[in-house]
Write a protein that holds these residues in place. Structure first.
Motif, PDB file in Angstrom:
ATOM      1  N   ALA A   5      -8.211-114.389  12.240  1.00  0.00           N
ATOM      2  CA  ALA A   5      -7.853-113.588  11.079  1.00  0.00           C
ATOM      3  C   ALA A   5      -6.594-114.179  10.462  1.00  0.00           C
ATOM      4  N   LEU A   6      -6.528-114.196   9.164  1.00  0.00           N
ATOM      5  CA  LEU A   6      -5.348-114.701   8.473  1.00  0.00           C
ATOM      6  C   LEU A   6      -4.440-113.514   8.174  1.00  0.00           C
ATOM      7  N   VAL A   7      -3.643-113.135   9.159  1.00  0.00           N
ATOM      8  CA  VAL A   7      -2.700-112.035   9.018  1.00  0.00           C
ATOM      9  C   VAL A   7      -1.354-112.661   8.688  1.00  0.00           C
ATOM     10  N   LEU A   8      -0.921-112.510   7.457  1.00  0.00           N
ATOM     11  CA  LEU A   8       0.231-113.254   6.962  1.00  0.00           C
ATOM     12  C   LEU A   8       1.555-112.836   7.601  1.00  0.00           C
ATOM     13  N   HIS A   9       1.610-111.674   8.225  1.00  0.00           N
ATOM     14  CA  HIS A   9       2.855-111.227   8.844  1.00  0.00           C
ATOM     15  C   HIS A   9       2.854-111.428  10.364  1.00  0.00           C
ATOM     16  N   SER A  10       1.839-112.096  10.892  1.00  0.00           N
ATOM     17  CA  SER A  10       1.753-112.342  12.328  1.00  0.00           C
ATOM     18  C   SER A  10       1.873-113.840  12.601  1.00  0.00           C
ATOM     19  N   MET A  11       2.930-114.217  13.314  1.00  0.00           N
ATOM     20  CA  MET A  11       3.109-115.645  13.630  1.00  0.00           C
ATOM     21  C   MET A  11       1.985-116.162  14.516  1.00  0.00           C
ATOM     22  N   LYS A  12       1.518-115.342  15.432  1.00  0.00           N
ATOM     23  CA  LYS A  12       0.434-115.764  16.322  1.00  0.00           C
ATOM     24  C   LYS A  12      -0.829-116.057  15.515  1.00  0.00           C
ATOM     25  N   SER A  13      -1.141-115.195  14.577  1.00  0.00           N
ATOM     26  CA  SER A  13      -2.317-115.386  13.726  1.00  0.00           C
ATOM     27  C   SER A  13      -2.154-116.593  12.809  1.00  0.00           C
ATOM     28  N   MET A  14      -0.975-116.751  12.230  1.00  0.00           N
ATOM     29  CA  MET A  14      -0.733-117.877  11.331  1.00  0.00           C
ATOM     30  C   MET A  14      -0.781-119.204  12.088  1.00  0.00           C
ATOM     31  N   THR A  15      -0.274-119.208  13.320  1.00  0.00           N
ATOM     32  CA  THR A  15      -0.311-120.425  14.123  1.00  0.00           C
ATOM     33  C   THR A  15      -1.743-120.800  14.458  1.00  0.00           C
ATOM     34  N   ALA A  16      -2.551-119.813  14.847  1.00  0.00           N
ATOM     35  CA  ALA A  16      -3.959-120.077  15.159  1.00  0.00           C
ATOM     36  C   ALA A  16      -4.695-120.588  13.928  1.00  0.00           C
ATOM     37  N   ALA A  17      -4.434-119.993  12.788  1.00  0.00           N
ATOM     38  CA  ALA A  17      -5.073-120.452  11.550  1.00  0.00           C
ATOM     39  C   ALA A  17      -4.581-121.858  11.192  1.00  0.00           C
ATOM     40  N   PHE A  18      -3.293-122.098  11.384  1.00  0.00           N
ATOM     41  CA  PHE A  18      -2.721-123.400  11.034  1.00  0.00           C
ATOM     42  C   PHE A  18      -3.333-124.534  11.843  1.00  0.00           C
ATOM     43  N   ILE A  19      -3.462-124.362  13.160  1.00  0.00           N
ATOM     44  CA  ILE A  19      -3.958-125.475  13.974  1.00  0.00           C
ATOM     45  C   ILE A  19      -5.415-125.785  13.700  1.00  0.00           C
ATOM     46  N   HIS A  20      -6.143-124.876  13.076  1.00  0.00           N
ATOM     47  CA  HIS A  20      -7.548-125.136  12.758  1.00  0.00           C
ATOM     48  C   HIS A  20      -7.761-125.588  11.316  1.00  0.00           C
ATOM     49  N   ILE A  21      -6.951-125.086  10.390  1.00  0.00           N
ATOM     50  CA  ILE A  21      -7.143-125.410   8.973  1.00  0.00           C
ATOM     51  C   ILE A  21      -6.382-126.668   8.567  1.00  0.00           C
ATOM     52  N   SER A  22      -5.173-126.862   9.100  1.00  0.00           N
ATOM     53  CA  SER A  22      -4.343-127.983   8.644  1.00  0.00           C
ATOM     54  C   SER A  22      -4.956-129.358   8.892  1.00  0.00           C
ATOM     55  N   PRO A  23      -5.654-129.606  10.020  1.00  0.00           N
ATOM     56  CA  PRO A  23      -6.266-130.935  10.143  1.00  0.00           C
ATOM     57  C   PRO A  23      -7.295-131.216   9.045  1.00  0.00           C
ATOM     58  N   CYS A  24      -8.038-130.192   8.651  1.00  0.00           N
ATOM     59  CA  CYS A  24      -9.045-130.379   7.586  1.00  0.00           C
ATOM     60  C   CYS A  24      -8.384-130.707   6.251  1.00  0.00           C
ATOM     61  N   THR A  25      -7.367-129.943   5.890  1.00  0.00           N
ATOM     62  CA  THR A  25      -6.716-130.177   4.598  1.00  0.00           C
ATOM     63  C   THR A  25      -5.927-131.494   4.612  1.00  0.00           C
ATOM     64  N   LEU A  26      -5.329-131.815   5.749  1.00  0.00           N
ATOM     65  CA  LEU A  26      -4.587-133.078   5.844  1.00  0.00           C
ATOM     66  C   LEU A  26      -5.525-134.278   5.759  1.00  0.00           C
ATOM     67  N   ALA A  27      -6.651-134.208   6.458  1.00  0.00           N
ATOM     68  CA  ALA A  27      -7.628-135.304   6.389  1.00  0.00           C
ATOM     69  C   ALA A  27      -8.143-135.473   4.965  1.00  0.00           C
ATOM     70  N   TRP A  28      -8.371-134.374   4.287  1.00  0.00           N
ATOM     71  CA  TRP A  28      -8.826-134.418   2.884  1.00  0.00           C
ATOM     72  C   TRP A  28      -7.773-135.109   2.017  1.00  0.00           C
ATOM     73  N   ALA A  29      -6.518-134.716   2.157  1.00  0.00           N
ATOM     74  CA  ALA A  29      -5.456-135.301   1.332  1.00  0.00           C
ATOM     75  C   ALA A  29      -5.259-136.784   1.639  1.00  0.00           C
ATOM     76  N   LEU A  30      -5.275-137.139   2.919  1.00  0.00           N
ATOM     77  CA  LEU A  30      -5.069-138.552   3.274  1.00  0.00           C
ATOM     78  C   LEU A  30      -6.241-139.424   2.852  1.00  0.00           C
ATOM     79  N   ARG A  31      -7.444-138.897   2.954  1.00  0.00           N
ATOM     80  CA  ARG A  31      -8.628-139.707   2.638  1.00  0.00           C
ATOM     81  C   ARG A  31      -8.827-139.882   1.140  1.00  0.00           C
ATOM     82  N   TRP A  32      -8.804-138.797   0.403  1.00  0.00           N
ATOM     83  CA  TRP A  32      -9.177-138.877  -1.006  1.00  0.00           C
ATOM     84  C   TRP A  32      -8.008-139.175  -1.932  1.00  0.00           C
TER      85      TRP A  32
END
Length: 191
Positions: free
Chosen positions: A105-132
């Motif tokens: 869940a993307l709970v913006l006031h929960s660090m635990k939730s934001m960290t879990a979302a970050f470790i799964h979403i950031s590789p995808c967005t970073l790979a997209w930015a670096l590749r394209w």
């Protein structure tokens, strides 16, 4: 605010997005290690695939930053096409699937939730930015990356996913050995 800045940065200046992700990775990983070491709970979860991969991604980005900024010319990890293809395959494979399949869940006031979302979403967005946006990234940060040109699509499926499968296989063998011989002694007491 963090979400808005991330969207702005990846949309307006994708060539600098990797620096932002590096700083955020240090922040989120430090927070997670700090929380887990204080409570001594769930510490073994840091050896799961997503956490290990996030640490490896941080090493990948940091090696390029340190080498590029200090002009060491030591050919950091960011100059290896196999490492990039491995990162690309993992980001668009297991991490992309984890976003859909996991119950994050993307709970913006929960660090635990934001960290879990970050470790799964950031590789995808970073790979997209670096590749394209690789020409912009390499122009803005000369000597840091050697990325494939987005206009040439001459990579094969095997070139991209074999390094990912090798990384995953190494992790799975290490994780299996760890859990079988060491990790099980740190779990629940035998009955």
């Amino acid at each position: 605010m963090n979400l808005m800045f991330t969207c702005f940065l990846i949309g307006k200046m994708p060539e600098h997005y990797w620096v932002f992700i590096t700083v955020k990775s240090y922040f989120y990983l430090f927070f997670t290690w700090n929380q887990r070491c204080k409570k001594k709970t769930n510490l073994l979860f840091m050896f799961e695939f997503c956490w290990v991969s996030c640490h490896v991604m941080l090493i990948y980005l940091t090696s390029g930053y340190v080498d590029g900024v200090l002009n060491l010319n030591k050919n950091p990890l960011t100059f290896s096409k196999n490492v990039f293809y491995g990162f690309w395959g993992l980001a668009n494979g297991p991490f992309a699937l984890a976003i859909v399949w996991s119950n994050h869940a993307l709970v913006l006031h929960s660090m635990k939730s934001m960290t879990a979302a970050f470790i799964h979403i950031s590789p995808c967005t970073l790979a997209w930015a670096l590749r394209w946006y690789s020409p912009k990234v390499m122009n803005a940060w000369p000597g840091v990356f050697d990325l494939p040109d987005p206009s040439s699509n001459n990579e094969s499926f095997l070139q991209i996913f074999v390094p990912s499968i090798v990384f995953y296989s190494v992790w799975v063998i290490g994780y299996f050995v760890f859990v079988l011989f060491l990790g099980r002694k740190h779990g629940l007491p035998d009955s």
